[in-house]
Design a protein around this motif. Structure first.
Motif, PDB file in Angstrom:
ATOM      1  N   TYR A 143      35.942  45.691  53.567  1.00  0.00           N
ATOM      2  CA  TYR A 143      36.979  45.205  53.728  1.00  0.00           C
ATOM      3  C   TYR A 143      37.350  44.295  55.027  1.00  0.00           C
ATOM      4  O   TYR A 143      38.365  44.144  54.794  1.00  0.00           O
ATOM      5  CB  TYR A 143      37.824  45.896  52.681  1.00  0.00           C
ATOM      6  N   TYR A 144      37.381  45.892  56.500  1.00  0.00           N
ATOM      7  CA  TYR A 144      37.803  45.532  56.812  1.00  0.00           C
ATOM      8  C   TYR A 144      36.960  44.740  58.483  1.00  0.00           C
ATOM      9  O   TYR A 144      36.041  45.247  58.716  1.00  0.00           O
ATOM     10  CB  TYR A 144      37.949  47.014  57.761  1.00  0.00           C
ATOM     11  N   SER A 429      29.682  37.838  57.506  1.00  0.00           N
ATOM     12  CA  SER A 429      30.666  39.007  56.524  1.00  0.00           C
ATOM     13  C   SER A 429      31.939  38.227  55.935  1.00  0.00           C
ATOM     14  O   SER A 429      32.403  38.363  57.249  1.00  0.00           O
ATOM     15  CB  SER A 429      30.468  39.814  57.076  1.00  0.00           C
ATOM     16  N   LYS A 431      35.619  39.033  53.496  1.00  0.00           N
ATOM     17  CA  LYS A 431      36.739  39.858  53.242  1.00  0.00           C
ATOM     18  C   LYS A 431      37.744  39.326  52.993  1.00  0.00           C
ATOM     19  O   LYS A 431      38.157  38.374  53.046  1.00  0.00           O
ATOM     20  CB  LYS A 431      37.227  41.324  54.197  1.00  0.00           C
ATOM     21  N   SER A 447      40.479  44.244  46.859  1.00  0.00           N
ATOM     22  CA  SER A 447      39.997  44.821  48.194  1.00  0.00           C
ATOM     23  C   SER A 447      37.950  44.015  47.598  1.00  0.00           C
ATOM     24  O   SER A 447      37.665  44.516  46.710  1.00  0.00           O
ATOM     25  CB  SER A 447      40.189  45.285  49.340  1.00  0.00           C
ATOM     26  N   GLY A 449      34.513  42.246  49.119  1.00  0.00           N
ATOM     27  CA  GLY A 449      34.174  42.649  51.115  1.00  0.00           C
ATOM     28  C   GLY A 449      32.582  42.546  51.601  1.00  0.00           C
ATOM     29  O   GLY A 449      32.700  43.890  50.564  1.00  0.00           O
TER      30      GLY A 449
END
Length: 681
Positions: A143-144, A429, A431, A447, A449
């Motif tokens: 998620y980052y 990607s 998120k 969250s 992602g």
């Protein structure tokens, strides 16, 4: 800016800490940073994110340096070979091998090795000095946006100390020939500071048939200075090691009495490893920049099947990796008000180039090369762009959106021209996350992602098996993963830090390059889900309890008649707990820790499982003015468990040519005592 706490934590500068400043003598001051006691409400993107401070690292007994990653809740660190080799990691239903789906950085430098001679994502932390680690900022899940390759299961940013709690010279002696000599120091003039440290380590090990003969040298020098409104740090690190090793052994050899539990069937195994690096980091209120160059080399000798493929010469092989890595990262932060909403924006880019001059696999006997399986040179370049937007929709609700774009390009020059070639790939990607402040002490998170990991470049260009010449299919250079979780965090500065999460992770493919054979190993798409609980409780200012428990269910989602549904190597249950007594003043301190690694599935039908293991370590010490005497008892109850287990075919002398399927294991090291004496100056 809300991002600033975790940015600083990752670089070893923690602005919001609990610090004890009790004089140890007329000119000594003790500063201890406890990351677990930081209030991360409103600071993190999920309940699976956190910061470990130097205070926790200092108190925990460690058998191996790589075990610092066990500070990540749910992470287990084991070993199946000698002490100089990278550890084996388990997290969220992944047998990460040596780091395939968990991204680790130190001082901004990536540690996972791409297209490595032993295995994709090879993560060797033996070059670290635990006494000079300032923080570990961990993130689990995909998620980052600031984290790219190898981060499907999570990531850890290890920051070095920017201020020593004390300078020290120490010696450690232990059973089985363990010796360690350590010196750390700090010099400061005007706005300049130099932190340095070095260690020499020797270890024979408990093995009956060989002397592990560890010869480890480690050194670090770190220069810090103020430039404008920010801080520049430049770190030089050097590491050199050589060792002998007892690899995993077949159960039938122990049962028959051919060897003992701590025996070896090939006493010429082991390796040499070295790592030299120069890194620089600059951070101010708006900018974050890093650059690095790393020189790494590994020669590793292993023998897992003994006489199965080569009945006369034996199956020993050498894996060689010789590379230089260049790279850096640049990010900019802004605070704006948009449509009346306070918004934090981060935009950044990273680049990495692996110049792999030689990555090879050779058939050997007693460390002498008999034949070349394959020999390659690889150039691999990656670039990434990322952005993160954090909007405060209300005083209690925060929306986080992010994205990455990554491009990879690789060229392989192989000794077999048919396996030479180029490959490139790119991937987007996305998120997203929501955080809702329930109360002054609690926060809810949701969250989701996309992530990815790279495959070995040789698997993306391979056409034929290097031994048989049979045609092989190429694999994609990049593999997608998708994850989501919901979680909660509760924090009370007086007593409790608690978090819980329920998570899901799907992986398009678990294709791996098999460094032991020089080929790609096909696999299927998979999914994992589980839950994690983490709790820290402070009984008072000096006595604390902690407990971590994680459950995972991992299954292949593509059905095959010849294979089962279970993802082999996964661990459904892991847990740890500890009690720590750590007074700020002089006197006695202690830590007792328990680690539980549950039964592991060894094949896709779950026909064979490895037994669970439970280990307890104890550390006790006494501080008196400048002196610190400490004793550690590792494997306190002398458990005869296994560190790692595998199920495969091997052949011993006198057995049939087809070999025998059997459990192969590496035992946990027996109970051992280590005693340290340190002088703080």
């Amino acid at each position: 800016m809300q991002l600033s706490l975790l940015v600083c934590a990752a670089s070893g500068v923690i602005p919001t800490v609990m610090a004890d400043e009790t004089p140890q003598s007329s000119d000594l001051e003790r500063l201890v940073i406890y990351g677990r006691q930081q209030n991360l409400l409103g600071q993190t993107s999920s309940a699976s994110e956190g910061v470990i401070g130097a205070g926790e690292i200092e108190t925990r007994p460690l058998l191996r340096t790589g075990e610092v990653l066990e500070f990540v809740p749910g992470m287990m660190v084991t070993q199946h070979s000698g002490s100089g080799k990278a550890n084996q990691y388990f997290l969220r239903g992944f047998n990460l091998d040596h780091g395939t789906d968990f991204a680790t950085t130190v001082d901004g430098m990536p540690i996972n090795m791409r297209s490595h001679g032993h295995g994709q994502g090879y993560t060797d932390l033996n070059f670290l000095l635990p006494e000079l680690i300032g923080s570990i900022h961990y993130r689990k899940g995909a998620y980052y946006p600031e984290v790219g390759d190898f981060s499907g299961a999570g990531a850890a940013e290890i920051g070095l100390l920017d201020q020593l709690p004390y300078r020290q010279a120490s010696v450690t002696f232990g059973e089985y020939g363990y010796q360690r000599y350590l010196v750390t120091g700090e010099q400061q003039w005007h706005n300049n500071k130099l932190i340095f440290g070095g260690e020499v380590q020797r270890y024979a090990g408990p093995w009956r048939d060989l002397d592990e003969d560890i010869k480890k040298l480690n050194g670090m020098a770190r220069y810090l200075t103020d430039i404008g409104s920010g801080q520049l740090s430049v770190s030089l690190m050097a590491y050199d090691n050589q060792w002998n090793s007892a690899d995993q052994i077949p159960q039938r050899a122990v049962t028959s009495g051919l060897i003992g539990e701590y025996g070896s069937l090939d006493t010429t195994l082991g390796g040499k490893s070295s790592r030299y690096s120069l890194s620089a980091n600059y951070t101010d209120a708006d900018w974050r920049a890093s650059a690095y160059v790393i020189r790494s080399r590994l020669n590793l000798y292993s023998n897992f099947t003994y006489l199965l493929d080569h009945p006369v010469a034996g199956d020993q092989f050498e894996q060689l990796d010789n590379r230089v890595i260049w790279g850096g990262k640049l990010a900019r932060d802004w605070n704006i008000t948009w449509a009346g909403l306070l918004t934090d924006i981060s935009v950044g880019a990273d680049i990495r180039y692996d110049d792999i001059g030689n990555v090879g696999l050779y058939h050997t006997r007693a460390r002498q090369r008999l034949a070349t399986v394959r020999d390659d040179a690889i150039d691999e370049l990656s670039t990434g762009l990322f952005t993160k937007i954090e909007t405060h929709l209300s005083d209690d609700l925060t929306l986080r959106l992010g994205g990455r774009y990554d491009y990879y390009d690789a060229d392989v020059a192989s000794d077999n021209v048919r396996n030479s070639g180029s490959a490139n790939d790119d991937i987007w990607s996305l998120k997203a996350g929501l955080a809702y402040r329930l109360t002054a002490n609690s926060e809810l998170y949701a969250s989701a992602g996309q992530g990815f990991h790279s495959n070995d470049a040789r698997g993306a260009t391979i056409k034929v098996d290097p031994l048989s010449g049979e045609a092989l299919d190429k694999v994609n250079l990049l593999v997608r993963s998708e994850g989501a979780e919901v979680g909660i965090r509760y924090y009370d500065a007086e007593r409790v830090n608690f978090s819980a999460a329920v998570w899901y992770l799907g992986l398009d493919s678990e294709l791996l390059y098999v460094g032991d054979a020089g080929t790609t190993e096909p696999s299927r798409a998979s999914e994992r889900y589980g839950t994690e609980l983490t709790a820290y409780y402070w009984l008072n200012e000096v006595l604390s309890l902690d407990a971590e428990l994680a459950y995972t269910r991992a299954r292949f989602t593509e059905q095959q008649t010849a294979e089962g549904k279970y993802v082999d190597g996964t661990v459904p249950w892991v847990g740890s707990a500890g009690i720590t007594y750590q007074p700020a003043e002089q006197g006695i301190y202690a830590a007792l820790r328990l680690r539980y690694l549950g039964k592991r599935v060894l094949d896709s039908f779950k026909a064979d499982e490895a037994d669970a293991s439970t280990l307890v370590n104890l550390s006790m010490g006494y501080r008196w003015h400048e002196w610190d005497l400490r004793a550690e008892v590792l494997n306190l109850f002398d458990r005869h468990d296994h560190d790692i287990d595998y199920w495969y075919e091997s052949r011993l002398s006198g057995e049939s040519a087809n070999g025998i399927e059997d459990l192969h294991f590496h035992p946990v090291e027996p109970r051992m005592l280590r005693v340290s004496l340190s002088y703080h100056y």
